[in-house]
Design an enzyme around this catalytic site. Structure first.
Site, PDB file in Angstrom:
ATOM      1  N   CYS A  12       0.840  -1.202   0.000  1.00 45.09           N
ATOM      2  CA  CYS A  12       0.000   0.000   0.000  1.00 45.09           C
ATOM      3  C   CYS A  12       0.876   1.253   0.000  1.00 45.09           C
ATOM      4  O   CYS A  12       1.404   1.636   1.052  1.00 45.09           O
ATOM      5  CB  CYS A  12      -0.918  -0.029   1.219  1.00 45.09           C
ATOM      6  SG  CYS A  12      -1.985   1.406   1.354  1.00 45.09           S
ATOM      7  N   CYS A  35      -0.481   4.178   2.047  1.00 42.50           N
ATOM      8  CA  CYS A  35      -0.269   4.034   3.499  1.00 42.50           C
ATOM      9  C   CYS A  35       1.188   4.266   3.867  1.00 42.50           C
ATOM     10  O   CYS A  35       1.498   4.951   4.838  1.00 42.50           O
ATOM     11  CB  CYS A  35      -0.632   2.616   3.957  1.00 42.50           C
ATOM     12  SG  CYS A  35      -2.147   1.969   3.246  1.00 42.50           S
ATOM     13  N   ASP A  36       2.102   3.667   3.131  1.00 44.45           N
ATOM     14  CA  ASP A  36       3.501   3.591   3.592  1.00 44.45           C
ATOM     15  C   ASP A  36       4.473   4.505   2.838  1.00 44.45           C
ATOM     16  O   ASP A  36       5.622   4.646   3.268  1.00 44.45           O
ATOM     17  CB  ASP A  36       3.993   2.132   3.482  1.00 44.45           C
ATOM     18  CG  ASP A  36       3.168   1.200   4.375  1.00 44.45           C
ATOM     19  OD1 ASP A  36       2.637   1.703   5.385  1.00 44.45           O
ATOM     20  OD2 ASP A  36       3.039   0.012   4.054  1.00 44.45           O
TER      21      ASP A  36
HETATM   22  C1  LIG Z   1       0.320  -3.574   4.748  1.00 43.48           C
HETATM   23  C2  LIG Z   1      -0.900  -2.700   4.793  1.00 43.48           C
HETATM   24  C3  LIG Z   1      -0.813  -1.433   5.316  1.00 43.48           C
HETATM   25  C4  LIG Z   1      -1.927  -0.620   5.382  1.00 43.48           C
HETATM   26  N1  LIG Z   1      -1.805   0.619   5.911  1.00 43.48           N
HETATM   27  C5  LIG Z   1      -2.875   1.437   5.996  1.00 43.48           C
HETATM   28  C6  LIG Z   1      -2.754   2.750   6.548  1.00 43.48           C
HETATM   29  O1  LIG Z   1      -1.687   3.178   6.954  1.00 43.48           O
HETATM   30  N2  LIG Z   1      -3.895   3.493   6.601  1.00 43.48           N
HETATM   31  C7  LIG Z   1      -5.115   3.049   6.154  1.00 43.48           C
HETATM   32  O2  LIG Z   1      -6.092   3.769   6.279  1.00 43.48           O
HETATM   33  N3  LIG Z   1      -5.235   1.825   5.593  1.00 43.48           N
HETATM   34  C8  LIG Z   1      -4.162   1.013   5.494  1.00 43.48           C
HETATM   35  N4  LIG Z   1      -4.275  -0.220   4.913  1.00 43.48           N
HETATM   36  C9  LIG Z   1      -5.577  -0.623   4.358  1.00 43.48           C
HETATM   37  C10 LIG Z   1      -6.528  -1.105   5.506  1.00 43.48           C
HETATM   38  O3  LIG Z   1      -5.869  -2.099   6.265  1.00 43.48           O
HETATM   39  C11 LIG Z   1      -7.820  -1.640   4.928  1.00 43.48           C
HETATM   40  O4  LIG Z   1      -8.420  -0.671   4.108  1.00 43.48           O
HETATM   41  C12 LIG Z   1      -8.795  -2.010   6.055  1.00 43.48           C
HETATM   42  O5  LIG Z   1      -8.223  -2.954   6.927  1.00 43.48           O
HETATM   43  C13 LIG Z   1     -10.092  -2.573   5.490  1.00 43.48           C
HETATM   44  O6  LIG Z   1     -10.889  -2.984   6.543  1.00 43.48           O
HETATM   45  P1  LIG Z   1     -12.029  -4.091   6.321  1.00 43.48           P
HETATM   46  O7  LIG Z   1     -12.645  -4.283   7.656  1.00 43.48           O
HETATM   47  O8  LIG Z   1     -12.875  -3.722   5.190  1.00 43.48           O
HETATM   48  O9  LIG Z   1     -11.278  -5.433   5.847  1.00 43.48           O
HETATM   49  P2  LIG Z   1     -10.063  -6.266   6.425  1.00 43.48           P
HETATM   50  O10 LIG Z   1      -9.153  -5.433   7.217  1.00 43.48           O
HETATM   51  O11 LIG Z   1      -9.525  -6.995   5.250  1.00 43.48           O
HETATM   52  O12 LIG Z   1     -10.750  -7.308   7.424  1.00 43.48           O
HETATM   53  C14 LIG Z   1     -11.543  -8.360   6.948  1.00 43.48           C
HETATM   54  C15 LIG Z   1     -11.599  -9.440   8.014  1.00 43.48           C
HETATM   55  O13 LIG Z   1     -12.544 -10.438   7.613  1.00 43.48           O
HETATM   56  C16 LIG Z   1     -12.069 -11.711   7.989  1.00 43.48           C
HETATM   57  N5  LIG Z   1     -12.728 -12.724   7.157  1.00 43.48           N
HETATM   58  C17 LIG Z   1     -12.660 -12.844   5.805  1.00 43.48           C
HETATM   59  N6  LIG Z   1     -13.394 -13.906   5.398  1.00 43.48           N
HETATM   60  C18 LIG Z   1     -13.941 -14.448   6.521  1.00 43.48           C
HETATM   61  C19 LIG Z   1     -14.802 -15.577   6.760  1.00 43.48           C
HETATM   62  N7  LIG Z   1     -15.232 -16.353   5.754  1.00 43.48           N
HETATM   63  N8  LIG Z   1     -15.178 -15.856   8.030  1.00 43.48           N
HETATM   64  C20 LIG Z   1     -14.732 -15.086   9.076  1.00 43.48           C
HETATM   65  N9  LIG Z   1     -13.904 -14.029   8.918  1.00 43.48           N
HETATM   66  C21 LIG Z   1     -13.528 -13.703   7.652  1.00 43.48           C
HETATM   67  C22 LIG Z   1     -10.559 -11.600   7.743  1.00 43.48           C
HETATM   68  O14 LIG Z   1      -9.844 -12.577   8.500  1.00 43.48           O
HETATM   69  C23 LIG Z   1     -10.268 -10.172   8.198  1.00 43.48           C
HETATM   70  O15 LIG Z   1      -9.901 -10.110   9.557  1.00 43.48           O
HETATM   71  C24 LIG Z   1      -3.171  -1.073   4.861  1.00 43.48           C
HETATM   72  C25 LIG Z   1      -3.274  -2.357   4.322  1.00 43.48           C
HETATM   73  C26 LIG Z   1      -2.148  -3.171   4.278  1.00 43.48           C
HETATM   74  C27 LIG Z   1      -2.269  -4.565   3.691  1.00 43.48           C
END
Ligand SMILES: Cc1cc2nc3c(=O)[nH]c(=O)nc-3n(C[C@H](O)[C@H](O)[C@H](O)COP(=O)(O)OP(=O)(O)OC[C@H]3O[C@@H](n4cnc5c(N)ncnc54)[C@H](O)[C@@H]3O)c2cc1C
Length: 304
Positions: free
Chosen positions: A131, A134-135
């Site tokens: 990302c 982000c970084d």
């Molecule tokens: C390395 C990295 C750095 C980042 N840095 C930043 C930053 O600095 N600032 C920022 O704003 N964003 C950052 N992001 C982006 C941010 O992490 C995501 O936009 C955010 O986490 C999205 O949230 P979410 O809840 O939609 O999904 P996710 O964080 O993807 O969470 C989804 C969850 O659902 C669970 N899940 C999936 N399928 C199932 C299932 N069948 N049964 C049960 N559980 C399930 C997964 O295990 C996971 O825990 C970064 C991403 C990465 C990869």
């Protein structure tokens, strides 16, 4: 019978859970791993409002989780393996049991595609990033590589030039896949050097990225570049397999919703990275989680 089952415990799911539990609905959140989602992979989040000095990804989601649990959100460590979705009936099957619910919020997130090469996993969060938004600011005046050739890779390379001294844009073909406008911008940017017909073989370094080993796929020549960051931007995959064939997806597999976060099935909502949208960040995920929960509540009251 639950009022709402939330599938996925990242920022979107935790926020949906906070709103649902605070509204005194019978809500449960199912998470296959520890709650937190992708943001657990990052040491410092600098672009989430309210934390002027930044906050670690772990602490940020730990606070979200405590806040939701203060309102009695039930979080269970279970993986959802199958869904039965219709306007009349919604059944959620996990690796442990089957449950019925009146509404569902899909917050299963997304997964960054990996290169699968030596050093990638070991150095993730220590120079390997998925990302740039982000970084990127962590690499001020340093040399970095971007792997990819699509819109995201090219757009993020251009973004990185605001901070870094040089971007090697490494692409396995001799043409970029990105739209022409982005290609032209990248070509005109003096900090970006395009490295054509090249794939990464290894990412090397002890405590952080030090070097990348590359191979020219046409000549077979192996070379090394010394740099501090490797941005792997070869695509994001929606965790939407569960709902394939039931919920409407875009061409890349992300869930299509209206602006209430509703999907094509009444009572089924989606929020966060699993949604079809332009910006995947914590700030967008939490806003959508709140909206999805509010809409689910209205649906349960018969207003939607
Ligand atoms: C390395 C990295 C750095 C980042 N840095 C930043 C930053 O600095 N600032 C920022 O704003 N964003 C950052 N992001 C982006 C941010 O992490 C995501 O936009 C955010 O986490 C999205 O949230 P979410 O809840 O939609 O999904 P996710 O964080 O993807 O969470 C989804 C969850 O659902 C669970 N899940 C999936 N399928 C199932 C299932 N069948 N049964 C049960 N559980 C399930 C997964 O295990 C996971 O825990 C970064 C991403 C990465 C990869």
């Amino acid at each position: 019978m639950y009022d709402i089952i939330i599938i996925g415990g990242g920022p979107a799911g935790l926020t949906a859970g906070l709103y649902g539990a605070r509204a005194r609905l019978n809500v449960i959140m199912l998470e296959r791993l520890s709650p937190g989602g992708q943001i657990l992979n990052t040491d410092l989040v600098e672009n989430y409002p309210g934390f002027p000095d930044g906050i670690s990804g772990f602490e940020l989601v730990d606070r979200m989780r405590s806040q939701a649990e203060n309102f009695d959100l039930v979080i269970q460590n279970e993986e959802v393996v199958e869904l039965e979705l219709s306007p009349e009936k919604k059944v959620v099957a996990t690796n442990k049991k089957r449950m019925e619910t009146r509404a569902i919020i899909l917050t299963c997130g997304a997964t960054q595609k990996k290169l699968g090469i030596e050093g990638e996993t070991l150095l993730t969060g220590r120079g390997v990033s998925y990302c740039a938004t982000c970084d990127g600011p962590f690499y001020r005046d340093q040399e970095v590589a971007v792997i990819g050739g699509g819109d995201t890779a090219v757009e993020e390379s251009i973004f990185l030039t605001r901070f870094v001294s040089k971007v090697y844009l490494i692409h396995r073909r001799d043409k970029l896949r990105a739209i022409k406008l982005l290609q032209d911008r990248a070509m005109g940017e003096e900090k970006i050097e395009l490295v054509w017909d090249t794939i990464p073989l290894k990412i090397l370094g002890k405590d952080g990225v030090e070097e990348i080993e590359l191979k020219n796929v046409k000549s077979g020549e192996v070379t090394h570049k010394q740099l501090k960051g490797v941005f792997v931007l070869i695509g994001t995959q929606a965790n939407s397999d569960l709902v394939k064939g039931m919920v409407e997806l875009d061409k890349d597999g992300f869930i299509i919703t209206d602006n209430t976060m509703g999907t094509n099935i009444p009572g089924v909502f989606a929020a966060g990275d699993v949604r079809s949208k332009s910006l995947r960040q914590v700030s967008t995920a939490v806003g959508e989680g709140a909206a999805a929960s509010f809409s689910a509540e209205k649906y349960l009251e018969g207003f939607q």
